[in-house]
Design a protein around this motif. Structure first.
Motif, PDB file in Angstrom:
ATOM      1  N   MET A   1      44.672  39.533  43.123  1.00 25.72           N
ATOM      2  CA  MET A   1      46.033  39.424  42.598  1.00 25.72           C
ATOM      3  C   MET A   1      46.163  40.257  41.321  1.00 25.72           C
ATOM      4  O   MET A   1      45.203  40.402  40.558  1.00 25.72           O
ATOM      5  CB  MET A   1      46.341  37.954  42.288  1.00 25.72           C
ATOM      6  N   ASN A   2      47.359  40.805  41.092  1.00 30.71           N
ATOM      7  CA  ASN A   2      47.617  41.558  39.865  1.00 30.71           C
ATOM      8  C   ASN A   2      47.967  40.562  38.753  1.00 30.71           C
ATOM      9  O   ASN A   2      49.091  40.073  38.676  1.00 30.71           O
ATOM     10  CB  ASN A   2      48.772  42.550  40.076  1.00 30.71           C
ATOM     11  N   TYR A   3      46.986  40.274  37.907  1.00 30.51           N
ATOM     12  CA  TYR A   3      47.184  39.270  36.860  1.00 30.51           C
ATOM     13  C   TYR A   3      47.999  39.797  35.688  1.00 30.51           C
ATOM     14  O   TYR A   3      48.145  39.117  34.673  1.00 30.51           O
ATOM     15  CB  TYR A   3      45.832  38.739  36.386  1.00 30.51           C
ATOM     16  N   CYS A   4      48.532  40.993  35.838  1.00 28.58           N
ATOM     17  CA  CYS A   4      49.467  41.528  34.846  1.00 28.58           C
ATOM     18  C   CYS A   4      50.656  40.580  34.676  1.00 28.58           C
ATOM     19  O   CYS A   4      51.159  40.373  33.567  1.00 28.58           O
ATOM     20  CB  CYS A   4      49.938  42.910  35.290  1.00 28.58           C
ATOM     21  N   VAL A   5      51.100  39.990  35.783  1.00 30.83           N
ATOM     22  CA  VAL A   5      52.222  39.046  35.741  1.00 30.83           C
ATOM     23  C   VAL A   5      51.876  37.836  34.880  1.00 30.83           C
ATOM     24  O   VAL A   5      52.677  37.365  34.072  1.00 30.83           O
ATOM     25  CB  VAL A   5      52.599  38.595  37.167  1.00 30.83           C
ATOM     26  N   VAL A   6      50.651  37.342  35.043  1.00 28.03           N
ATOM     27  CA  VAL A   6      50.200  36.195  34.256  1.00 28.03           C
ATOM     28  C   VAL A   6      50.138  36.552  32.778  1.00 28.03           C
ATOM     29  O   VAL A   6      50.557  35.776  31.910  1.00 28.03           O
ATOM     30  CB  VAL A   6      48.821  35.708  34.742  1.00 28.03           C
ATOM     31  N   ALA A   7      49.601  37.752  32.488  1.00 31.94           N
ATOM     32  CA  ALA A   7      49.506  38.195  31.094  1.00 31.94           C
ATOM     33  C   ALA A   7      50.884  38.251  30.449  1.00 31.94           C
ATOM     34  O   ALA A   7      51.076  37.804  29.304  1.00 31.94           O
ATOM     35  CB  ALA A   7      48.830  39.565  31.033  1.00 31.94           C
TER      36      ALA A   7
END
Length: 531
Positions: free
Chosen positions: A464-470
């Motif tokens: 998953m692209n944890y950029c969203v979480v960041a």
């Protein structure tokens, strides 16, 4: 000496007019600041070290033509920001410019949002040096010992070591940073030339076909072809982001409003040209098998160097050029990140602002902000332990956050008819200014959405692209801080009275020029009468 002193005093007066006292030394020349900006972009190094981002998402067409696309769009954004930098040369950069051109009612909120996005983007970008270095060092180990695989925590330790080296250089060698940046510029350009010449000569005549280099399309992402190619733009966007470093270091440059815009535009142009040439050379000497490059244990760059030289020792020697470039880049990025945090704290934009706005009396730099930048960089690196797509996530976060911070002031200025900037040395002519602004905004909108996508399908917890979480975490912290403190105490940078003073300074300069002209004319007339 007098003209230099006069320019220095003009810089100090202009900064005071923008609401701040000059506390940092103006010891960066045009070459050393260009070195810093180019060391941050270090496009040929960043692009070659991140080939794994673009090759599966469009192949060589994404690698080369994606870079040119990103180059043109980033040049438009850089030229747009150069106008702001020329008018208001302060280390606050984007959040300060937003405050100047936004209707007064919305100044605090708009400046707050922009400042938080920009600070977050720079801290995310600070992770890139450790990420690239840990990947290359891991790949080097795999080249010599294919059976041995580093564990995730061991990769993280390499990442931490790289970050700490950059911190020590910044903390204790501050006076030498201009020389370090000049060395970085020379090393980078020299390394670019040497690696190109060596791999071309070693691989001759077994080059890949022109079709492979310029037209090969590959899609291993699971996304539709068009989406996959656009996702490959992340490599080009990453290789060219960070040019607002010039703005955040502008208080350490003499003749800032003239030299700053030049440096910002030059570094994007140099980065795009050298990056395109270097990537083209690598593709020609790669052997022409994209699937083998993508799946290679040492990683794409080391595999291509090994294929070209047919020697592990040769590949290792050539790898030293980009590896040291990455150290220079990490040092320069951390420098800029700390200056951005310092500038925002100076205006009360971060928690414990007074603490992070302090300049160390002996070291002559914002040491507390530097420690914050390094500490958060190490913490963000923990994602390496838990996610196989941590590299994509952190790179995406930096590119998206910085891109949004570039577009916000440009978009506000466009919405207000491009009439909000005062007199300045650097001006984009009417139609060209509109075209550059609109192209930059459109590019930011498209990439902001796409770079939040996961790099491949199907999506799992590990890829998953944890950029969203960041971004979610940043949004939560900034929103919480706004309601707790910012809404009551943050008014944006001190710019209102500064604008009036700046206008007065410009009028005074014109009056001084006229008086000098009259004086010279009078002296010439007197000499004529004596004769």
């Amino acid at each position: 000496m007098k003209p230099v002193e006069s320019g220095h005093h003009d810089d100090e007066a202009q900064l005071q007019a923008l609401g701040h006292k000059s506390e940092l030394q103006r010891n960066f020349s045009l070459l050393s600041m260009l070195g810093l900006a180019f060391a941050i972009l270090n496009s040929w190094t960043a692009l070659s070290s991140s080939l794994g981002l673009a090759l599966p998402s469009g192949g060589s067409t994404s690698v080369l033509w994606g870079l040119l696309t990103a180059g043109v769009c980033n040049l438009a954004l850089a030229a747009s920001l150069a106008e702001f930098l020329s008018a208001y040369p302060t280390a606050g950069g984007q959040y300060h410019w937003v405050a100047v051109i936004t209707p007064k009612r919305w100044v605090p909120l708009a400046s707050w949002i922009t400042g938080w996005i920009n600070v977050s983007g720079w801290i995310a970008l600070t992770t890139s040096g450790g990420l690239l270095a840990s990947q290359l060092i891991s790949g080097l180990i795999a080249l010599y010992h294919p059976e041995f695989a580093l564990k995730a925590w061991q990769v993280w330790l390499i990442y931490v070591a790289w970050t700490l080296i950059a911190f020590v250089i910044n903390a204790f060698l501050n006076d030498l940073l201009p020389y370090v940046n000049r060395a970085a510029f020379i090393w980078s350009i020299g390394g670019f030339a040497i690696v190109c010449i060596v791999v071309l000569s070693c691989a001759s005549p077994n080059y890949a076909s022109a079709d492979f280099v310029f037209t090969e399309f590959i899609n291993e992402t699971g996304w539709p072809d068009g989406i996959a190619w656009l996702l490959g733009l992340l490599q080009g966007g990453f290789g060219l982001t960070g040019y607002d470093a010039v703005a955040h270091m502008i208080e350490e440059i003499p003749n800032a409003s003239v030299e700053g815009p030049k440096i910002m535009i030059y570094c994007v142009c140099i980065g795009t040209i050298t990056g395109f040439i270097f990537l083209m050379v690598l593709l020609f000497v790669s052997g022409g098998n994209a699937e083998a490059i993508i799946s290679a244990g040492p990683g794409p760059l080391i595999q291509i160097l090994y294929t070209a030289t047919s020697s592990r020792a040769g590949a290792t020697c050539l790898l030293m050029f980009p590896l040291i470039c990455i150290l220079f880049a990490e040092t320069a990025i951390m420098t800029t990140s700390s200056r951005m945090t310092y500038a925002f704290a100076r205006d009360g934009g971060v928690p414990f602002s007074k603490f992070f706005a302090k300049v160390h009396p002996r070291l002559g730099q914002p040491l507390n902000s530097l420690m914050l930048s390094a500490g958060l960089t190490i913490l963000f690196g923990l994602i390496l332990i838990g996610s196989s797509s941590a590299f994509n996530a952190l790179i995406s976060a930096s590119v998206v956050a910085l891109g949004v911070s570039y577009a916000i002031p440009v978009a506000i200025n466009v919405c207000r008819g491009r009439k909000m900037l005062g007199p300045r040395p650097f001006v984009l002519p009417g139609p060209l200014g509109w075209a550059a602004n609109l192209l930059g905004i459109a590019y930011t909108i498209v990439t902001t959405v796409l770079f939040l996508f996961p790099p491949e399908l199907p999506v799992s917890s590990s890829n998953m692209n944890y950029c969203v979480v960041a971004f979610g975490i940043i949004l939560f912290i900034s929103t919480f801080q706004w309601f707790v403190d910012g809404r009551k105490n943050f008014t944006g940078p001190r710019s209102d009275t500064g604008l009036e003073v700046l206008e007065g300074m410009k009028s005074q300069e014109q009056d001084d020029a006229e008086s000098r002209h009259l004086k010279v004319a009078g002296e010439e007339l007197g000499l004529h009468m004596v004769k």
